[in-house]
Design a protein around this motif. Sequence first.
Motif, PDB file in Angstrom:
ATOM      1  N   GLU A 100      14.557  -6.429  28.557  1.00 14.76           N
ATOM      2  CA  GLU A 100      14.168  -7.836  28.597  1.00 14.76           C
ATOM      3  C   GLU A 100      12.941  -8.080  27.722  1.00 14.76           C
ATOM      4  O   GLU A 100      12.877  -9.071  26.983  1.00 14.76           O
ATOM      5  N   GLY A 101      11.979  -7.168  27.775  1.00 11.02           N
ATOM      6  CA  GLY A 101      10.782  -7.313  26.948  1.00 11.02           C
ATOM      7  C   GLY A 101      11.092  -7.252  25.467  1.00 11.02           C
ATOM      8  O   GLY A 101      10.538  -8.009  24.666  1.00 11.02           O
ATOM      9  N   ILE A 102      12.005  -6.358  25.094  1.00  8.77           N
ATOM     10  CA  ILE A 102      12.398  -6.245  23.683  1.00  8.77           C
ATOM     11  C   ILE A 102      13.121  -7.505  23.231  1.00  8.77           C
ATOM     12  O   ILE A 102      12.932  -7.979  22.106  1.00  8.77           O
ATOM     13  N   THR A 103      13.918  -8.085  24.113  1.00  4.90           N
ATOM     14  CA  THR A 103      14.618  -9.331  23.775  1.00  4.90           C
ATOM     15  C   THR A 103      13.618 -10.453  23.514  1.00  4.90           C
ATOM     16  O   THR A 103      13.740 -11.189  22.527  1.00  4.90           O
ATOM     17  N   TYR A 104      12.629 -10.584  24.389  1.00  2.00           N
ATOM     18  CA  TYR A 104      11.603 -11.613  24.190  1.00  2.00           C
ATOM     19  C   TYR A 104      10.772 -11.328  22.939  1.00  2.00           C
ATOM     20  O   TYR A 104      10.382 -12.261  22.222  1.00  2.00           O
ATOM     21  N   LEU A 105      10.506 -10.073  22.672  1.00  2.00           N
ATOM     22  CA  LEU A 105       9.769  -9.715  21.461  1.00  2.00           C
ATOM     23  C   LEU A 105      10.552 -10.114  20.220  1.00  2.00           C
ATOM     24  O   LEU A 105       9.988 -10.690  19.275  1.00  2.00           O
ATOM     25  N   ASN A 106      11.856  -9.823  20.194  1.00  6.35           N
ATOM     26  CA  ASN A 106      12.692 -10.226  19.059  1.00  6.35           C
ATOM     27  C   ASN A 106      12.692 -11.736  18.868  1.00  6.35           C
ATOM     28  O   ASN A 106      12.602 -12.231  17.738  1.00  6.35           O
ATOM     29  N   LEU A 107      12.774 -12.465  19.973  1.00  7.60           N
ATOM     30  CA  LEU A 107      12.746 -13.922  19.895  1.00  7.60           C
ATOM     31  C   LEU A 107      11.407 -14.428  19.357  1.00  7.60           C
ATOM     32  O   LEU A 107      11.364 -15.325  18.507  1.00  7.60           O
ATOM     33  N   ALA A 108      10.318 -13.836  19.827  1.00  8.87           N
ATOM     34  CA  ALA A 108       8.986 -14.249  19.369  1.00  8.87           C
ATOM     35  C   ALA A 108       8.802 -13.956  17.875  1.00  8.87           C
ATOM     36  O   ALA A 108       8.263 -14.789  17.134  1.00  8.87           O
ATOM     37  N   ILE A 109       9.268 -12.785  17.424  1.00 13.33           N
ATOM     38  CA  ILE A 109       9.160 -12.457  15.996  1.00 13.33           C
ATOM     39  C   ILE A 109       9.998 -13.420  15.169  1.00 13.33           C
ATOM     40  O   ILE A 109       9.562 -13.903  14.119  1.00 13.33           O
ATOM     41  N   PHE A 110      11.201 -13.737  15.640  1.00 11.60           N
ATOM     42  CA  PHE A 110      12.074 -14.667  14.922  1.00 11.60           C
ATOM     43  C   PHE A 110      11.426 -16.042  14.787  1.00 11.60           C
ATOM     44  O   PHE A 110      11.373 -16.618  13.698  1.00 11.60           O
ATOM     45  N   VAL A 111      10.931 -16.573  15.893  1.00 12.15           N
ATOM     46  CA  VAL A 111      10.334 -17.913  15.869  1.00 12.15           C
ATOM     47  C   VAL A 111       9.091 -17.918  14.977  1.00 12.15           C
ATOM     48  O   VAL A 111       8.877 -18.850  14.188  1.00 12.15           O
TER      49      VAL A 111
END
Length: 131
Positions: A100-111
Amino acid sequence: TEEGQSEAKSSGDGEEALVEAGGEEGHKKVTQVEKAYAFSLIGGVVIVMVLFYLVNWHDEDIRLNTWQTLSMTVSIFASVLIYGSFKVGIQESFGIFSEEGITYLNLAIFVTCLIGLQVLLYFLRGLQSET
């Protein structure tokens, strides 16, 4: 030694048995992984040869398109490498290892990248209209 070779031949192991028995035919059997490495190496050499051939082609259009394709390819590889290094750096720094943390990290990097690139393009557009 002849008896050892004949025993090795009759054991059903083929060439590997001859190597163990010390036979004259001490060739190692090539594995599928070794073949894959060999073909990959040969393929890489062929690609480099073709690229040299194309960048020195007599037609200017082919040379230009070859360099543009090489430029795009290197850009893609560099961006993937930078993204991966950046992501792993943040993961290690903040100790993010859950799915879950990696998913949020990927989303944050994308945005962050999306907003940053949009702002950069906005300012570059302004510079282009001034000239």
